[in-house]
Design an enzyme around this catalytic site. Structure first.
Site, short mmCIF file in Angstrom:
data_model
loop_
_atom_site.label_atom_id
_atom_site.label_comp_id
_atom_site.label_asym_id
_atom_site.label_seq_id
_atom_site.Cartn_x
_atom_site.Cartn_y
_atom_site.Cartn_z
N GLY A 293 0.84 -1.19 0.00
CA GLY A 293 0.00 0.00 0.00
C GLY A 293 0.88 1.25 0.00
O GLY A 293 1.09 1.90 -1.02
N ARG A 330 -2.01 10.88 11.17
CA ARG A 330 -0.85 10.07 11.53
C ARG A 330 -0.02 10.67 12.68
O ARG A 330 0.39 9.96 13.58
CB ARG A 330 0.03 9.79 10.30
CG ARG A 330 -0.72 9.08 9.17
CD ARG A 330 0.19 8.57 8.08
NE ARG A 330 0.97 7.45 8.54
CZ ARG A 330 2.24 7.50 8.84
NH1 ARG A 330 2.91 8.62 8.68
NH2 ARG A 330 2.87 6.44 9.28
N TYR A 334 0.06 8.24 15.77
CA TYR A 334 1.28 7.43 15.92
C TYR A 334 2.51 8.27 16.24
O TYR A 334 3.63 7.77 16.17
CB TYR A 334 1.63 6.68 14.62
CG TYR A 334 0.49 6.05 13.88
CD1 TYR A 334 -0.20 4.97 14.42
CD2 TYR A 334 0.16 6.49 12.61
CE1 TYR A 334 -1.22 4.39 13.71
CE2 TYR A 334 -0.87 5.90 11.89
CZ TYR A 334 -1.55 4.85 12.45
OH TYR A 334 -2.56 4.26 11.75
N CYS A 360 -9.71 21.56 18.50
CA CYS A 360 -9.59 21.75 19.95
C CYS A 360 -9.08 20.51 20.67
O CYS A 360 -9.82 19.87 21.42
CB CYS A 360 -10.94 22.18 20.51
SG CYS A 360 -11.54 23.62 19.64
N GLU A 361 -7.87 20.15 20.42
CA GLU A 361 -7.22 19.01 21.05
C GLU A 361 -5.72 19.31 21.07
O GLU A 361 -5.18 19.76 20.06
CB GLU A 361 -7.37 17.72 20.20
CG GLU A 361 -8.76 17.25 19.96
CD GLU A 361 -9.30 16.34 21.06
OE1 GLU A 361 -8.54 15.93 21.95
OE2 GLU A 361 -10.51 16.07 21.00
N1 LLP Z 1 -2.27 -6.03 3.61
C1 LLP Z 1 -2.89 -6.01 4.81
C2 LLP Z 1 -3.63 -7.19 5.26
C3 LLP Z 1 -2.81 -4.88 5.62
O1 LLP Z 1 -3.40 -4.87 6.82
C4 LLP Z 1 -2.09 -3.74 5.16
C5 LLP Z 1 -2.00 -2.54 5.97
C6 LLP Z 1 -1.50 -3.79 3.88
C7 LLP Z 1 -1.60 -4.96 3.15
C8 LLP Z 1 -0.72 -2.66 3.31
O2 LLP Z 1 0.41 -2.38 4.07
P1 LLP Z 1 1.47 -1.28 3.60
O3 LLP Z 1 2.16 -1.80 2.35
O4 LLP Z 1 0.73 -0.02 3.33
O5 LLP Z 1 2.38 -1.15 4.74
N2 LLP Z 1 -2.45 3.65 9.12
C9 LLP Z 1 -1.11 3.18 9.34
C10 LLP Z 1 -0.80 1.96 8.52
C11 LLP Z 1 -1.77 0.84 8.78
C12 LLP Z 1 -1.51 -0.35 7.88
C13 LLP Z 1 -2.62 -1.29 7.98
N3 LLP Z 1 -2.51 -2.44 7.13
C14 LLP Z 1 -0.15 4.32 9.04
O6 LLP Z 1 -0.60 5.42 8.73
O7 LLP Z 1 1.06 4.16 9.17
#
Ligand code: LLP
Length: 432
Positions: A293, A330, A334, A360-361
């Protein structure tokens, strides 16, 4: 003339070369970001089509001559224009909800290249995915397996299934985005997996096709992948002895990107290692599935925001901007670090600012302690916002979600309108 030789040099933009300075002005491809901000307002998500293509081509080169299906982890950025771009480039998709399924279908993607992940699939989502004809369901628990068998049988079908196994490896990343440890909610524990496959083999609505794992996100080392692969291959060997053979192996997503000074692994490096291990262990015939992703979209997007006020207090200097935690969650969620660049470089001494939003946080900050040479009304560029940016945004404080625009060479196209007040209250009503 004042001497600004102490001014820190502007960092190389994280999305370079598609985001680059020319004459002290930051561009996305051939379009000045200040022009976009003035024409479309801020906060504004800006994506570069060329950057999406470049990120895709890194995967395309890595998979050349190998049996690999790349399924874009669309949760990172699910704008229809982004999905259509990847569909056109030949990508499959990793979805986690009925809503994401509807989006990939709306974008014209081929459902036979879609894998369906997620721990909480509902009956209607299973029905919709079976009807669409997805490549496989990545099943995460025994109750889900039984439910899916029932739903498929009722529909007169068999559901293609990979079990998502939790290999209990440390992805060496932020705890909130680490998913492959045994204390995480994801997947079936590796030591329970063989018996889970036996259950799957006994269920009438299930056709076993593969095995799956996803160990976390923003991973910058090869070793966690190889540790997970090792455990999955041992499982595959054990299953073979029990007469269960698999067609594909899905290692999930997770490749990291450069936000600051990280040195992420490239898709080719990762695949060279994976295939070396697959071949060495006699599993070269398996199809490999990946679900990246962030690495496909993260550095293809930025968030533009305008400085409303510069507020100097005894303890800190604040640049109060018009983007907030509801636009980019983010940092608040995090403590994630995003680069901040001025859209226009000013010849003035920098000041150390916390970049904060109007919500407001106290958690509403986008960046802390940054040297910035800025004035009120200047446009700031929050880097690396193409992944998990807009998709995680919301309406807290009754703030409409930002617009999204795609730059393509010297042109730009609004790919999502800014939300209006009417959008915000749609579906709400007064008591009779
Ligand atoms: N496959 C599954 C089953 C997943 O849960 C995820 C991401 C991906 C693929 C894609 O992962 P990537 O290549 O993007 O690392 N919101 C967080 C990231 C959460 C990722 C959740 N799962 C952030 O902003 O860092």
């Amino acid at each position: 003339m004042t001497d600004y030789s102490s001014t820190p040099p502007i960092r190389h933009p994280a999305g370079a070369p598609h985001f680059h300075y020319q004459d002290n002005t930051l561009y996305a491809e051939g379009v000045r970001l200040t022009d976009l901000a003035h024409a479309l307002g801020t906060p504004l998500y800006v994506y570069s089509r060329a950057a999406l293509k470049t990120a895709w081509s890194a995967y395309q080169q890595a998979i050349k001559g190998r049996k690999v299906l790349v399924c874009y982890g669309m949760k990172a950025n699910s704008n229809l224009a982004v999905l259509r771009e990847f569909a056109g480039l030949g990508s499959g998709f990793d979805i986690v909800s009925g809503g994401e399924l509807a989006r990939v279908l709306a974008a014209g993607a081929d459902p036979s290249r879609v894998v369906f992940s997620g721990v909480g699939k509902q009956v209607w989502e299973m029905e919709a995915a079976l009807k669409a004809g997805v490549k496989c369901f990545n099943v995460e628990s025994l109750p889900e397996l039984r439910r899916l068998s029932g739903v498929a049988t009722a529909a007169g079908k068999r559901a293609a299934v990979s079990l998502r196994v939790n290999p209990d490896v440390d992805a060496q990343t932020h705890p909130y985005i680490s998913t492959g440890l045994k204390e995480n909610k994801f997947g079936i524990a590796i030591d329970q997996a063989a018996s889970a496959y036996e259950l799957a083999a006994s269920l009438p609505g299930i056709e076993i096709v593969g095995v799956d794992c996803h160990i976390g996100s923003q991973i910058t080392e090869v070793s966690p992948y190889l540790d997970a692969l090792d455990k999955l291959l041992t499982l595959i060997d054990r299953l073979k002895l029990r007469g269960i053979s698999l067609r594909h192996l899905d290692l999930g997503g997770g490749i990291g990107i450069r936000y600051d000074d990280e040195q992420p692994i490239s898709p080719s490096t990762l695949l060279d290692h994976i295939f070396a291990q697959l071949n060495a262990r006699g599993h070269g015939h398996l199809e490999l599935v990946l679900e990246p992703g962030r690495s496909l979209v993260g550095n293809a997007g930025v968030l533009l925001t305008t400085v409303e006020y510069l507020k100097h207090t005894e303890a800190r200097n604040f640049a109060i901007v018009d983007a907030a935690m509801n636009d980019l969650m983010r940092p608040a969620l995090y403590e994630a670090w995003h680069g901040v660049l001025p859209a226009l470089v000013r010849e003035q001494a920098p000041v150390v600012y916390d970049v904060v939003g109007p919500v407001c946080e106290s958690a509403d900050w986008l960046a802390r302690a940054r040297d910035l040479a800025i004035n009120e009304q200047d446009v700031l560029v929050i880097e690396s916002a193409g992944a998990y940016g807009f998709v995680m945004s919301g309406n807290y404080n009754s703030r409409g979600r930002a617009a999204e625009v795609m730059v393509d060479g010297g042109q730009y196209h609004v790919v999502r309108q800014r939300e209006s007040f009417e959008d915000l209250i749609r579906g709400e009503s007064f008591l009779p």
